[in-house]
Design a protein around this motif. Structure first.
Motif, PDB file in Angstrom:
ATOM      1  N   PRO A  97     -22.327  25.512  -7.096  1.00  0.00           N
ATOM      2  CA  PRO A  97     -21.116  25.360  -6.283  1.00  0.00           C
ATOM      3  C   PRO A  97     -21.214  26.168  -4.983  1.00  0.00           C
ATOM      4  N   CYS A  98     -20.471  25.727  -3.969  1.00  0.00           N
ATOM      5  CA  CYS A  98     -20.348  26.480  -2.727  1.00  0.00           C
ATOM      6  C   CYS A  98     -18.873  26.497  -2.328  1.00  0.00           C
ATOM      7  N   THR A  99     -18.538  27.262  -1.324  1.00  0.00           N
ATOM      8  CA  THR A  99     -17.135  27.494  -0.994  1.00  0.00           C
ATOM      9  C   THR A  99     -16.527  26.393  -0.144  1.00  0.00           C
ATOM     10  N   GLU A 100     -17.180  26.032   0.953  1.00  0.00           N
ATOM     11  CA  GLU A 100     -16.615  25.093   1.912  1.00  0.00           C
ATOM     12  C   GLU A 100     -17.495  23.864   2.063  1.00  0.00           C
ATOM     13  N   ALA A 101     -16.878  22.734   2.447  1.00  0.00           N
ATOM     14  CA  ALA A 101     -17.643  21.515   2.697  1.00  0.00           C
ATOM     15  C   ALA A 101     -18.678  21.737   3.791  1.00  0.00           C
ATOM     16  N   ALA A 102     -18.331  22.533   4.794  1.00  0.00           N
ATOM     17  CA  ALA A 102     -19.249  22.797   5.908  1.00  0.00           C
ATOM     18  C   ALA A 102     -20.482  23.579   5.466  1.00  0.00           C
ATOM     19  N   MET A 113     -24.848  22.252   2.668  1.00  0.00           N
ATOM     20  CA  MET A 113     -26.308  22.305   2.732  1.00  0.00           C
ATOM     21  C   MET A 113     -26.865  23.705   2.501  1.00  0.00           C
ATOM     22  N   LYS A 114     -25.972  24.696   2.424  1.00  0.00           N
ATOM     23  CA  LYS A 114     -26.402  26.059   2.107  1.00  0.00           C
ATOM     24  C   LYS A 114     -26.234  26.374   0.624  1.00  0.00           C
ATOM     25  N   ALA A 115     -25.674  25.430  -0.139  1.00  0.00           N
ATOM     26  CA  ALA A 115     -25.471  25.657  -1.563  1.00  0.00           C
ATOM     27  C   ALA A 115     -26.806  25.952  -2.239  1.00  0.00           C
ATOM     28  N   GLU A 116     -26.815  26.912  -3.148  1.00  0.00           N
ATOM     29  CA  GLU A 116     -28.050  27.371  -3.770  1.00  0.00           C
ATOM     30  C   GLU A 116     -28.486  26.465  -4.921  1.00  0.00           C
ATOM     31  N   PHE A 117     -29.736  26.619  -5.311  1.00  0.00           N
ATOM     32  CA  PHE A 117     -30.329  25.870  -6.414  1.00  0.00           C
ATOM     33  C   PHE A 117     -30.696  26.843  -7.530  1.00  0.00           C
ATOM     34  N   ALA A 118     -30.770  26.323  -8.743  1.00  0.00           N
ATOM     35  CA  ALA A 118     -31.134  27.185  -9.867  1.00  0.00           C
ATOM     36  C   ALA A 118     -31.712  26.346 -10.988  1.00  0.00           C
ATOM     37  N   ALA A 119     -32.492  26.991 -11.849  1.00  0.00           N
ATOM     38  CA  ALA A 119     -32.957  26.341 -13.069  1.00  0.00           C
ATOM     39  C   ALA A 119     -31.747  26.053 -13.950  1.00  0.00           C
ATOM     40  N   LEU A 120     -31.855  25.032 -14.793  1.00  0.00           N
ATOM     41  CA  LEU A 120     -30.745  24.636 -15.656  1.00  0.00           C
ATOM     42  C   LEU A 120     -30.244  25.784 -16.519  1.00  0.00           C
ATOM     43  N   SER A 121     -31.098  26.759 -16.788  1.00  0.00           N
ATOM     44  CA  SER A 121     -30.716  27.883 -17.643  1.00  0.00           C
ATOM     45  C   SER A 121     -29.550  28.682 -17.075  1.00  0.00           C
ATOM     46  N   VAL A 122     -29.217  28.482 -15.793  1.00  0.00           N
ATOM     47  CA  VAL A 122     -28.092  29.187 -15.200  1.00  0.00           C
ATOM     48  C   VAL A 122     -26.783  28.806 -15.891  1.00  0.00           C
ATOM     49  N   LEU A 123     -26.787  27.648 -16.569  1.00  0.00           N
ATOM     50  CA  LEU A 123     -25.592  27.183 -17.270  1.00  0.00           C
ATOM     51  C   LEU A 123     -25.552  27.603 -18.738  1.00  0.00           C
ATOM     52  N   ASP A 124     -26.564  28.342 -19.185  1.00  0.00           N
ATOM     53  CA  ASP A 124     -26.577  28.793 -20.576  1.00  0.00           C
ATOM     54  C   ASP A 124     -25.322  29.600 -20.878  1.00  0.00           C
ATOM     55  N   ILE A 178     -20.648  18.672 -14.295  1.00  0.00           N
ATOM     56  CA  ILE A 178     -22.001  18.410 -13.805  1.00  0.00           C
ATOM     57  C   ILE A 178     -22.070  16.928 -13.441  1.00  0.00           C
ATOM     58  N   THR A 179     -22.623  16.629 -12.286  1.00  0.00           N
ATOM     59  CA  THR A 179     -22.572  15.278 -11.742  1.00  0.00           C
ATOM     60  C   THR A 179     -23.832  14.930 -10.978  1.00  0.00           C
ATOM     61  N   THR A 180     -24.157  13.648 -10.918  1.00  0.00           N
ATOM     62  CA  THR A 180     -25.254  13.205 -10.059  1.00  0.00           C
ATOM     63  C   THR A 180     -24.825  13.190  -8.602  1.00  0.00           C
ATOM     64  N   GLY A 181     -23.525  13.331  -8.334  1.00  0.00           N
ATOM     65  CA  GLY A 181     -23.037  13.417  -6.964  1.00  0.00           C
ATOM     66  C   GLY A 181     -23.609  14.633  -6.251  1.00  0.00           C
ATOM     67  N   LEU A 182     -23.633  14.585  -4.927  1.00  0.00           N
ATOM     68  CA  LEU A 182     -24.332  15.610  -4.148  1.00  0.00           C
ATOM     69  C   LEU A 182     -23.412  16.633  -3.499  1.00  0.00           C
ATOM     70  N   TYR A 183     -22.131  16.615  -3.854  1.00  0.00           N
ATOM     71  CA  TYR A 183     -21.194  17.568  -3.263  1.00  0.00           C
ATOM     72  C   TYR A 183     -20.698  18.532  -4.325  1.00  0.00           C
ATOM     73  N   THR A 184     -20.747  19.833  -3.994  1.00  0.00           N
ATOM     74  CA  THR A 184     -20.373  20.859  -4.963  1.00  0.00           C
ATOM     75  C   THR A 184     -19.389  21.864  -4.366  1.00  0.00           C
ATOM     76  N   PHE A 185     -18.812  21.577  -3.205  1.00  0.00           N
ATOM     77  CA  PHE A 185     -17.918  22.535  -2.551  1.00  0.00           C
ATOM     78  C   PHE A 185     -16.576  22.618  -3.282  1.00  0.00           C
ATOM     79  N   SER A 224      -9.441  23.775  -6.759  1.00  0.00           N
ATOM     80  CA  SER A 224     -10.366  24.569  -5.952  1.00  0.00           C
ATOM     81  C   SER A 224     -11.134  25.599  -6.771  1.00  0.00           C
ATOM     82  N   ASP A 225     -10.610  25.944  -7.960  1.00  0.00           N
ATOM     83  CA  ASP A 225     -11.329  26.902  -8.799  1.00  0.00           C
ATOM     84  C   ASP A 225     -12.173  26.221  -9.875  1.00  0.00           C
ATOM     85  N   ALA A 226     -12.254  24.888  -9.831  1.00  0.00           N
ATOM     86  CA  ALA A 226     -13.193  24.171 -10.707  1.00  0.00           C
ATOM     87  C   ALA A 226     -14.599  24.325 -10.139  1.00  0.00           C
ATOM     88  N   LYS A 227     -15.585  24.351 -11.023  1.00  0.00           N
ATOM     89  CA  LYS A 227     -16.977  24.487 -10.573  1.00  0.00           C
ATOM     90  C   LYS A 227     -17.710  23.162 -10.749  1.00  0.00           C
TER      91      LYS A 227
END
Length: 372
Positions: free
Chosen positions: A229-234, A237-248, A338-345, A352-355
């Motif tokens: 997740p990231c904070t703003e729509a703008a 493209m700065k949203a971070e990536f992680a291995a799936l284990s981040v959701l453990d 978790i979604t195949t969609g590409l937006y996580t803001f 707004s507090d959903a991840k």
């Protein structure tokens, strides 16, 4: 050796200024509907497609208002108007785009057309308005980064995972064209790579059989990943990536197959295969969003929709459901999707507090298992 794809299609070398006449200009109710406020005329209405494809049917009064705005625009200038066909980019990819065409849109994900040898360009509303008004697009031809694609995606890992890995490794491709070269991928896998490539900030992307390469993408090293997740729509493209284990250990409330990068018949077949013999986890909300109406009909004919319903999934109307702040599919307070969609803001899928995390079809279906 052949020229770079971008240079071939724009007819000039990297660094040169060029003016071209696009073959198609796309306006949707997603991120380009604001162009209707800027454009004072349409020079070539026969080249313009206005399409209602996001959050279908309208899930809020604001969405319904936008529908009216773009419909009136299409009527005023005599352009084509389509609705109930599904996601615009996928509809065009399947039905209309031909190699060599130049397509200007308001979405960076129009780079998906590069998998068919066409040039998809995503620009701002003000730039799009100028293209509408004079029928011309001006640009300095960008440089190209050639990526040699090798290896085979491991079992249980998807092409979205491979694309997320590519994005993580290339955080600063701003303004460059990307060429994926070689490899033995399916057409669908090529399209996904091109579709997602511009989430690095790249100008556009292509798939080519041969050409000059500077780097390598080894698909055999792909692992299950998410975009966080990231904070703003703008800042998307700065949203971070992680291995799936981040959701453990994290409670995942819902999964979505669809959005702007899923829901094709290929994705739905894969989802159905992954859930074979499994039971939906109690309380898990799985939503399947067919990318186009044609994909929806194919899924019906093949019995996939029945299988999804029997599994306990919900079926959305064909279209782009990657941003649903209100309406069907929206998340509640502090829920995780978790979604195949590409937006996580924050707020893109409800509260707004959903991840929201981007993930592959394989990851989403695994998360839905009762025994997962």
């Amino acid at each position: 050796m052949r020229k770079r794809m971008i240079e071939e299609l724009l007819g000039a070398a990297a660094g040169e200024a060029v003016t071209v006449s696009p073959d198609l200009v796309l306006i949707t109710n997603g991120f380009s509907h604001g162009v209707t406020e800027f454009a004072s005329k349409v020079a070539e209405p026969e080249k313009v497609l206005v399409m209602y494809d996001h959050n279908v049917p309208s899930g809020s009064p604001e969405d319904a208002k936008v529908f009216g705005e773009i419909l009136r625009f299409a009527k005023r200038y005599g352009t084509r108007f389509l609705q109930a066909k599904g996601t615009a980019l996928q509809y065009l990819y399947d039905e209309e785009i031909k190699p060599g065409q130049i397509v200007v849109t308001g979405s960076r994900h129009s780079s998906v057309f590069g998998a068919k040898g066409a040039l998809g360009i995503g620009i701002s509303n003000t730039e799009l308005a100028r293209v509408l008004e004079n029928g011309k697009y001006h640009v300095i031809v960008p440089e190209t980064l050639g990526i040699a694609v090798t290896g085979k995606i491991p079992e249980g890992v998807g092409i979205v995972d491979a694309a997320l890995g590519f994005l993580e490794q290339h955080p600063a491709l701003s303004g460059k064209a990307v060429e994926f070269i070689g490899g033995s991928l399916t057409e669908h896998e090529k399209a996904v790579l091109c579709h997602m490539a511009c989430d690095t900030g790249a100008y556009t992307a292509f798939w080519a059989e041969d050409g000059k390469t500077e780097e390598m993408l080894d698909l055999s090293k792909a692992v299950s990943m998410v975009r966080k997740p990231c904070t703003e729509a703008a800042d998307q493209m700065k949203a971070e990536f992680a291995a799936l284990s981040v959701l453990d250990g994290e409670m995942i409330h819902a999964g979505q197959i669809g959005g702007c990068n899923g829901g094709t018949i290929v994705d739905m077949r894969k989802a159905a295969a992954c859930m074979e013999g499994k039971t939906l986890k109690l309380g898990f909300r799985l939503t399947v969003c067919p990318a186009t109406s044609k994909d929806y009909l194919k899924a019906l004919e093949e019995g996939l929709i029945t299988r999804f319903i029997d599994y306990g999934a919900q079926i959305s109307a064909a279209g782009d459901h990657s941003v649903v702040p209100q309406g069907a599919g929206a998340m509640g307070p502090k829920e995780t999707l978790i979604t195949t969609g590409l937006y996580t803001f924050a707020g893109c899928m409800g509260c707004s507090d959903a991840k929201v995390y981007t993930a592959s079809v394989e990851t989403i279906i695994r998360a839905s298992f009762a025994d997962c």
